[in-house]
Design a protein around this motif. Structure first.
Motif, short mmCIF file in Angstrom:
data_model
loop_
_atom_site.label_atom_id
_atom_site.label_comp_id
_atom_site.label_asym_id
_atom_site.label_seq_id
_atom_site.Cartn_x
_atom_site.Cartn_y
_atom_site.Cartn_z
N THR A 169 0.85 -1.19 0.00
CA THR A 169 0.00 0.00 0.00
C THR A 169 0.88 1.24 0.00
OG1 THR A 169 -0.14 0.07 2.42
CG2 THR A 169 -1.85 -1.16 1.25
N GLN A 170 0.35 2.33 -0.52
CA GLN A 170 1.08 3.59 -0.54
C GLN A 170 0.09 4.74 -0.39
OE1 GLN A 170 3.24 4.56 -4.18
NE2 GLN A 170 4.77 5.75 -3.03
N ARG A 171 0.55 5.80 0.30
CA ARG A 171 -0.29 6.98 0.49
C ARG A 171 0.11 8.04 -0.54
NH1 ARG A 171 -3.25 8.46 4.96
NH2 ARG A 171 -2.21 6.82 6.19
N LEU A 172 -0.81 8.35 -1.45
CA LEU A 172 -0.58 9.37 -2.48
C LEU A 172 -1.80 10.27 -2.59
CD1 LEU A 172 1.00 7.32 -5.46
CD2 LEU A 172 2.19 8.89 -3.93
N THR A 173 -1.58 11.51 -3.02
CA THR A 173 -2.71 12.41 -3.24
C THR A 173 -3.63 11.86 -4.31
OG1 THR A 173 -1.29 14.27 -2.67
CG2 THR A 173 -3.39 14.79 -3.74
N GLN A 174 -3.01 11.35 -5.37
CA GLN A 174 -3.74 10.70 -6.45
C GLN A 174 -2.80 9.71 -7.14
OE1 GLN A 174 -4.92 14.01 -8.88
NE2 GLN A 174 -2.95 14.15 -9.92
N PRO A 175 -3.33 8.73 -7.87
CA PRO A 175 -2.46 7.74 -8.53
C PRO A 175 -1.49 8.40 -9.50
CG PRO A 175 -4.74 7.00 -8.54
CD PRO A 175 -4.75 8.42 -8.06
N ASP A 176 -0.28 7.87 -9.57
CA ASP A 176 0.72 8.35 -10.52
C ASP A 176 0.22 8.07 -11.94
OD1 ASP A 176 3.24 7.90 -12.33
OD2 ASP A 176 3.98 9.01 -10.59
N SER A 177 0.29 9.06 -12.81
CA SER A 177 -0.27 8.92 -14.16
C SER A 177 0.51 7.91 -15.01
CB SER A 177 -0.30 10.27 -14.87
OG SER A 177 1.02 10.80 -14.97
N LYS A 178 1.78 7.65 -14.65
CA LYS A 178 2.60 6.74 -15.45
C LYS A 178 2.60 5.32 -14.92
CE LYS A 178 5.77 10.33 -17.13
NZ LYS A 178 7.19 10.79 -17.17
N THR A 179 2.73 5.17 -13.60
CA THR A 179 2.89 3.82 -13.03
C THR A 179 1.94 3.53 -11.87
OG1 THR A 179 4.67 4.69 -11.64
CG2 THR A 179 5.31 3.62 -13.72
N LEU B 74 -0.56 0.35 -17.61
CA LEU B 74 -0.38 -1.08 -17.78
C LEU B 74 0.89 -1.38 -18.58
CD1 LEU B 74 -1.75 -3.86 -17.27
CD2 LEU B 74 -2.91 -3.56 -19.46
N LYS B 75 1.10 -0.64 -19.65
CA LYS B 75 2.28 -0.85 -20.50
C LYS B 75 3.56 -0.54 -19.74
CE LYS B 75 4.22 0.82 -24.90
NZ LYS B 75 3.99 1.74 -26.03
N ASN B 76 3.59 0.58 -19.00
CA ASN B 76 4.78 0.97 -18.25
C ASN B 76 5.11 -0.02 -17.15
OD1 ASN B 76 5.04 3.30 -19.80
ND2 ASN B 76 3.83 4.55 -18.39
N LEU B 77 4.08 -0.49 -16.44
CA LEU B 77 4.30 -1.44 -15.35
C LEU B 77 4.82 -2.78 -15.86
CD1 LEU B 77 1.12 -0.64 -13.24
CD2 LEU B 77 3.48 -0.37 -12.46
N GLU B 78 4.28 -3.24 -16.97
CA GLU B 78 4.75 -4.51 -17.55
C GLU B 78 6.20 -4.39 -17.98
OE1 GLU B 78 1.97 -5.39 -20.65
OE2 GLU B 78 0.73 -6.66 -19.35
N ARG B 79 6.57 -3.25 -18.55
CA ARG B 79 7.95 -3.05 -19.01
C ARG B 79 8.92 -2.99 -17.83
NH1 ARG B 79 7.31 1.45 -21.53
NH2 ARG B 79 8.09 2.78 -19.85
N GLU B 80 8.50 -2.31 -16.74
CA GLU B 80 9.40 -2.12 -15.60
C GLU B 80 9.50 -3.37 -14.72
OE1 GLU B 80 11.35 0.41 -14.88
OE2 GLU B 80 10.72 1.62 -16.60
N MET B 81 8.39 -4.06 -14.52
CA MET B 81 8.37 -5.19 -13.58
C MET B 81 8.64 -6.54 -14.22
SD MET B 81 5.33 -4.34 -10.88
CE MET B 81 5.29 -2.83 -9.94
N GLU B 82 8.33 -6.66 -15.51
CA GLU B 82 8.54 -7.91 -16.24
C GLU B 82 7.78 -9.08 -15.61
OE1 GLU B 82 12.78 -8.28 -16.34
OE2 GLU B 82 12.99 -6.97 -18.08
N VAL B 83 6.59 -8.81 -15.10
CA VAL B 83 5.68 -9.85 -14.60
C VAL B 83 4.29 -9.57 -15.15
CG1 VAL B 83 6.94 -10.27 -12.44
CG2 VAL B 83 5.16 -8.50 -12.50
#
Length: 404
Positions: A50-60, A93-102
């Motif tokens: 979990t993470q506390r953010l003002t709003q979700p990061d637009s990229k990841t 979705l595209k950025n997360l798949e590229r960064e995490m490779e899962v």
């Protein structure tokens, strides 16, 4: 049609955000539900992030540091799936798949996957397939593999068309085909509804996994599939039920859930027509769930979306056999919560002032069934004599001799 796959249990982690619109308590509740969804789909949850953010990061969606933490944990513990509690945009979705490779899933994708597993009839599978394609279309990437061989023939392919453009066109064609197929089936189902004769139609509605199918089996003495998992029922089931001397049609419908994907609401419109065209709704609530009031609000919102919120209704609070509460000590001055309210106290709250008839039952043990059946009889009888005043079927109500 997308193939129905059997799922082996796989390791997954969950990811959620505490934002200005979602408190920590609310997130914990959503994550509990997401874990149940993951279990239903065929995954075991190794950890929650979990993470506390003002709003979700637009990229990841999450911050860079949190994303790296999740990626490192997944690599270290051989986790193959990361599930996010909210719907991800195509770019996220595209950025997360590229960064995490899962494998990256969001709540919508997970629900669609469960629906694909649960759909039994050709009609339900067509509805789910349409929703899946509508979800996939904006999320195609160049990593996407062909759905089928590229079409050939003069005029079928533009000059220099890429693989991704071909896939998009294939999906659009498939969506059009599925929509046409559903229109034909919807017309057939509409005819079936019109041919059901002069009987009052009653629909069971409620949050998923509140016991609608168990109640359906108990009332209709039938054998509708029921299981302690989310979305056990996808296909609409209609049974004739007789209480006293009064027959009516009882429909078991798909359960609702918070953050229900818009694609599913759209593709399951004809299933929801059973609710929209019902004369009486039986709103089943799991009183043993600590968030049952939120569940009621979620169901009411969806009923309003499909313009069924003004129908006559009976509130049935189910699973009283599973209800428990934590009694506070008299000298305990800490603020109380829903966990500290007894069943008798609940009955004296807003439920006592509800504009709808209210009853507390156990569909499993059939506790308070006579009271509920009398309540249903009275409502159906009232609708019946106003709808079919010259029907000589009805006379004085008599008690059911057989309550088991």
């Amino acid at each position: 049609m997308l193939e129905k796959k059997e799922h082996q249990y796989e390791q997954a982690v969950l990811v959620g955000l505490i934002t200005q619109n979602q408190s920590e308590d609310k997130l914990i509740e959503y994550m509990d539900e997401l874990e149940f969804l993951a279990f239903t789909a065929g995954a075991t949850v190794a950890k929650r992030f979990t993470q506390r953010l003002t709003q979700p990061d637009s990229k990841t969606f999450v911050g860079k540091g949190k994303m790296e933490e999740i990626r490192d944990y997944a690599k270290e513990h051989n986790i193959g799936t990361v599930i996010f509690d909210d719907e991800l945009s195509p770019s996220q979705l595209k950025n997360l798949e590229r960064e995490m490779e899962v494998k990256i899933l969001d709540r919508t994708n997970l629900i669609l996957d469960i629906f694909a597993q649960r759909a039994q009839t050709s009609y339900a599978r067509t509805q789910v397939e349409l929703a899946q394609y509508q979800y996939l279309l904006p999320r195609l990437t160049r990593m996407w593999t062909h759905l089928e061989r590229q079409k050939g023939g003069i005029g079928m392919r533009g000059p220099g068309e890429t693989e991704i453009e071909t896939d998009r066109r294939i999906i659009r064609d498939r969506i059009t085909l599925l929509k046409d197929k559903l229109k034909v089936i919807d017309k057939q189902m509409g005819t079936q509804r019109n041919n059901r004769g002069k009987m009052v139609r009653v629909a069971l509605v409620g949050y998923t996994n509140v016991g609608k199918s168990t109640l359906m089996n108990a009332l209709s003495k039938s054998d509708v599939f029921a299981e302690n998992k989310l979305f056990a029922t996808l296909d609409t089931t209609v049974r004739k039920v007789v209480i006293g001397n009064l027959p009516f049609l009882l429909t078991d419908t798909v359960g609702f859930i918070r953050k229900l994907p818009t694609q599913l609401v759209e593709s399951f419109k004809s299933t929801l027509d059973e609710v929209r065209e019902a004369d009486l709704l039986i709103h089943v609530v799991d009183i043993s769930h600590e968030s049952f009031e939120d569940h009621i609000n979620s169901v009411n919102e969806i009923l309003q979306e499909i313009d069924a919120h003004q129908k006559p209704m009976i509130m049935v609070f189910n699973k009283i056999d599973d209800f428990s509460y934590e009694k506070k000590d008299e000298d305990d001055l800490t603020p109380g919560s829903n966990k500290n309210i007894s069943l008798e106290e609940w009955k004296r709250t807003w439920m006592a002032k509800s504009k709808f008839p209210t009853v507390f039952i156990s569909a499993l043990t059939k506790e308070n069934f006579p009271e509920m059946k009398k309540m249903i009889y009275d409502e159906v009888h009232r609708i019946h004599i106003s709808r079919f005043p010259y029907n000589d079927l009805l006379f004085e109500y008599f008690e059911d001799e057989e309550e088991n």
